[in-house]
Design a protein around this motif. Structure first.
Motif, PDB file in Angstrom:
ATOM      1  N   MET A   1       0.834  -1.202   0.000  1.00 29.37           N
ATOM      2  CA  MET A   1       0.000   0.000   0.000  1.00 29.37           C
ATOM      3  C   MET A   1       0.875   1.262   0.000  1.00 29.37           C
ATOM      4  SD  MET A   1      -3.131   0.900   2.581  1.00 29.37           S
ATOM      5  CE  MET A   1      -3.613  -0.798   2.725  1.00 29.37           C
ATOM      6  N   THR A   2       0.430   2.300  -0.681  1.00 29.04           N
ATOM      7  CA  THR A   2       1.255   3.520  -0.718  1.00 29.04           C
ATOM      8  C   THR A   2       1.108   4.294   0.591  1.00 29.04           C
ATOM      9  OG1 THR A   2      -0.511   4.918  -1.556  1.00 29.04           O
ATOM     10  CG2 THR A   2       0.813   3.757  -3.210  1.00 29.04           C
ATOM     11  N   LEU A   3       2.065   5.171   0.848  1.00 26.00           N
ATOM     12  CA  LEU A   3       2.001   5.997   2.058  1.00 26.00           C
ATOM     13  C   LEU A   3       0.741   6.858   2.049  1.00 26.00           C
ATOM     14  CD1 LEU A   3       5.727   7.128   2.473  1.00 26.00           C
ATOM     15  CD2 LEU A   3       4.473   5.504   3.897  1.00 26.00           C
ATOM     16  N   GLU A   4       0.352   7.359   0.884  1.00 26.31           N
ATOM     17  CA  GLU A   4      -0.846   8.203   0.792  1.00 26.31           C
ATOM     18  C   GLU A   4      -2.102   7.420   1.178  1.00 26.31           C
ATOM     19  OE1 GLU A   4      -1.638  11.374   0.596  1.00 26.31           O
ATOM     20  OE2 GLU A   4       0.519  11.540   0.859  1.00 26.31           O
ATOM     21  N   ASN A   5      -2.202   6.176   0.676  1.00 26.64           N
ATOM     22  CA  ASN A   5      -3.364   5.334   1.031  1.00 26.64           C
ATOM     23  C   ASN A   5      -3.388   5.031   2.515  1.00 26.64           C
ATOM     24  OD1 ASN A   5      -4.112   5.221  -1.608  1.00 26.64           O
ATOM     25  ND2 ASN A   5      -3.224   3.206  -1.998  1.00 26.64           N
ATOM     26  N   GLN A   8      -4.549   7.988   4.572  1.00 26.86           N
ATOM     27  CA  GLN A   8      -6.003   8.111   4.494  1.00 26.86           C
ATOM     28  C   GLN A   8      -6.677   7.149   5.468  1.00 26.86           C
ATOM     29  OE1 GLN A   8      -7.561  10.472   2.832  1.00 26.86           O
ATOM     30  NE2 GLN A   8      -9.471   9.685   3.730  1.00 26.86           N
ATOM     31  N   LYS A   9      -6.170   5.908   5.525  1.00 23.26           N
ATOM     32  CA  LYS A   9      -6.743   4.911   6.439  1.00 23.26           C
ATOM     33  C   LYS A   9      -6.559   5.348   7.896  1.00 23.26           C
ATOM     34  CE  LYS A   9      -6.797   0.642   3.767  1.00 23.26           C
ATOM     35  NZ  LYS A   9      -8.229   0.822   3.490  1.00 23.26           N
ATOM     36  N   CYS A  10      -5.394   5.928   8.186  1.00 22.66           N
ATOM     37  CA  CYS A  10      -5.129   6.397   9.564  1.00 22.66           C
ATOM     38  C   CYS A  10      -6.065   7.541   9.936  1.00 22.66           C
ATOM     39  CB  CYS A  10      -3.679   6.866   9.703  1.00 22.66           C
ATOM     40  SG  CYS A  10      -2.483   5.545   9.607  1.00 22.66           S
ATOM     41  N   GLU A  11      -6.320   8.432   8.978  1.00 24.41           N
ATOM     42  CA  GLU A  11      -7.231   9.562   9.242  1.00 24.41           C
ATOM     43  C   GLU A  11      -8.606   9.051   9.667  1.00 24.41           C
ATOM     44  OE1 GLU A  11      -6.622  12.750   9.221  1.00 24.41           O
ATOM     45  OE2 GLU A  11      -4.926  13.157   7.866  1.00 24.41           O
ATOM     46  N   GLU A  12      -8.995   7.914   9.083  1.00 25.85           N
ATOM     47  CA  GLU A  12     -10.353   7.387   9.334  1.00 25.85           C
ATOM     48  C   GLU A  12     -10.399   6.411  10.507  1.00 25.85           C
ATOM     49  OE1 GLU A  12     -10.995   5.539   5.554  1.00 25.85           O
ATOM     50  OE2 GLU A  12     -11.085   7.482   4.515  1.00 25.85           O
ATOM     51  N   VAL A  26      -0.660  12.443  13.452  1.00 25.15           N
ATOM     52  CA  VAL A  26       0.773  12.603  13.147  1.00 25.15           C
ATOM     53  C   VAL A  26       1.201  11.319  12.436  1.00 25.15           C
ATOM     54  CG1 VAL A  26       3.068  13.029  14.090  1.00 25.15           C
ATOM     55  CG2 VAL A  26       1.075  14.130  15.118  1.00 25.15           C
ATOM     56  N   PHE A  27       1.051  11.327  11.137  1.00 20.38           N
ATOM     57  CA  PHE A  27       1.269  10.102  10.362  1.00 20.38           C
ATOM     58  C   PHE A  27       2.742   9.740  10.283  1.00 20.38           C
ATOM     59  CE2 PHE A  27       2.015   8.141   6.140  1.00 20.38           C
ATOM     60  CZ  PHE A  27       1.347   6.947   6.382  1.00 20.38           C
ATOM     61  N   GLY A  28       3.568  10.725   9.946  1.00 20.43           N
ATOM     62  CA  GLY A  28       5.000  10.477   9.753  1.00 20.43           C
ATOM     63  C   GLY A  28       5.498  11.504   8.769  1.00 20.43           C
ATOM     64  N   TYR A  29       6.820  11.638   8.719  1.00 17.63           N
ATOM     65  CA  TYR A  29       7.363  12.665   7.837  1.00 17.63           C
ATOM     66  C   TYR A  29       8.769  12.265   7.420  1.00 17.63           C
ATOM     67  CZ  TYR A  29       9.011  17.093   6.047  1.00 17.63           C
ATOM     68  OH  TYR A  29       9.531  18.062   5.222  1.00 17.63           O
ATOM     69  N   GLY A  30       9.148  12.662   6.231  1.00 15.49           N
ATOM     70  CA  GLY A  30      10.511  12.434   5.781  1.00 15.49           C
ATOM     71  C   GLY A  30      10.533  12.014   4.332  1.00 15.49           C
ATOM     72  N   ASN A  31      11.705  11.556   3.903  1.00 10.34           N
ATOM     73  CA  ASN A  31      11.861  11.082   2.533  1.00 10.34           C
ATOM     74  C   ASN A  31      11.138   9.732   2.395  1.00 10.34           C
ATOM     75  OD1 ASN A  31      12.818   9.809   0.189  1.00 10.34           O
ATOM     76  ND2 ASN A  31      14.673  11.056   0.231  1.00 10.34           N
ATOM     77  N   PRO A  32      10.162   9.615   1.498  1.00 13.12           N
ATOM     78  CA  PRO A  32       9.413   8.354   1.360  1.00 13.12           C
ATOM     79  C   PRO A  32      10.275   7.189   0.877  1.00 13.12           C
ATOM     80  CG  PRO A  32       8.721   9.944  -0.317  1.00 13.12           C
ATOM     81  CD  PRO A  32       9.680  10.666   0.596  1.00 13.12           C
ATOM     82  N   ASN A  33      11.500   7.476   0.421  1.00 13.14           N
ATOM     83  CA  ASN A  33      12.434   6.410   0.023  1.00 13.14           C
ATOM     84  C   ASN A  33      13.652   6.378   0.940  1.00 13.14           C
ATOM     85  OD1 ASN A  33      10.934   5.742  -2.385  1.00 13.14           O
ATOM     86  ND2 ASN A  33      11.647   7.712  -3.178  1.00 13.14           N
ATOM     87  N   GLY A 103      -0.148  -2.017  12.999  1.00 14.86           N
ATOM     88  CA  GLY A 103      -0.262  -2.492  11.608  1.00 14.86           C
ATOM     89  C   GLY A 103       0.045  -1.365  10.629  1.00 14.86           C
ATOM     90  N   PHE A 104      -0.383  -0.169  10.983  1.00 18.80           N
ATOM     91  CA  PHE A 104      -0.104   0.989  10.110  1.00 18.80           C
ATOM     92  C   PHE A 104       1.395   1.255  10.046  1.00 18.80           C
ATOM     93  CE2 PHE A 104      -4.480   2.355  11.559  1.00 18.80           C
ATOM     94  CZ  PHE A 104      -5.092   2.082  10.356  1.00 18.80           C
ATOM     95  N   LEU A 105       2.046   1.186  11.216  1.00 24.19           N
ATOM     96  CA  LEU A 105       3.493   1.450  11.254  1.00 24.19           C
ATOM     97  C   LEU A 105       4.255   0.391  10.447  1.00 24.19           C
ATOM     98  CD1 LEU A 105       5.873   3.100  12.383  1.00 24.19           C
ATOM     99  CD2 LEU A 105       5.853   1.594  14.385  1.00 24.19           C
ATOM    100  N   LYS A 106       3.857  -0.868  10.619  1.00 25.71           N
ATOM    101  CA  LYS A 106       4.553  -1.941   9.873  1.00 25.71           C
ATOM    102  C   LYS A 106       4.365  -1.759   8.366  1.00 25.71           C
ATOM    103  CE  LYS A 106       4.613  -5.426  13.506  1.00 25.71           C
ATOM    104  NZ  LYS A 106       4.016  -6.674  14.018  1.00 25.71           N
TER     105      LYS A 106
END
Ligand code: URA
Length: 180
Positions: A1-5, A8-12, A26-33, A103-106
């Protein structure tokens, strides 16, 4: 799953009660790679207000130490927390809150696919490296778990409380830089 998806799941998410009292996810921040994935405990007051991890005093100290070794959130670091909503009064996240959020973090770690995962402090380290793991004695050691390198170091807030440990923290960061 992409970080954007995932975001969205975390927001809900209503998997625990923390969503009721948060101001911002506070989802996370930084270089996605990023090659290095840092894991803190949970958002504090500043993070909850801004929706970004480690933006208070401990975040400033963390950024300064990373910068010393040419590391930054823009270049090679991604940061997230064990839970994505602020635990009231800055208490540690409870085990049911961690279970609801982990599960979101993993999935986030899988999406970023870093070379090394760094547990900042006891809460993250005891989850990923074993419940009896002691940061004071086990920091800076490397472990291979599920085909990925994990390590632990002090939580930056613990360095602010005991500045004598700053050289150990910086040495851990130096060793982490060598891995990537
Ligand atoms: N402490 C944490 O563990 N995480 C943050 O995002 C801020 C402070």
């Amino acid at each position: 799953m992409t970080l954007e998806n995932l975001k969205q799941k975390c927001e809900e998410c209503k998997g625990c009660n923390l969503y009721k009292t948060r101001n911002n996810l506070v989802f996370g921040y930084g270089n996605p790679n990023a090659d290095i994935f840092l894991i803190g405990e949970g958002p504090g007051e500043n993070e909850d207000r801004e929706g970004l991890p480690f933006v208070g005093r401990s975040g400033k100290l963390l950024d300064e130490c990373l910068e010393k070794y040419g590391l930054s959130r823009e270049k090679n670091i991604y940061i997230a927390n064990m839970v994505k909503c602020r635990p009231p009064e800055n208490r540690n996240p409870k085990s049911d809150e961690v279970s609801a959020c982990i599960g979101f973090l993993k999935a986030q770690i899988e999406a970023v696919d870093p070379k090394i995962v760094v547990c900042l402090g006891r809460v993250a380290a005891s989850y990923f490296l074993g419940k009896d793991f002691k940061v004071t004695t086990g920091h800076g050691e490397f472990f291979e778990i599920g085909g990925r390198i994990f390590t632990a170091t002090f939580h930056p807030a613990a360095i602010l409380r005991n500045i004598n440990n700053k050289p150990l923290f910086e040495e851990d960061i130096r060793k982490i830089k060598e891995v990537i």
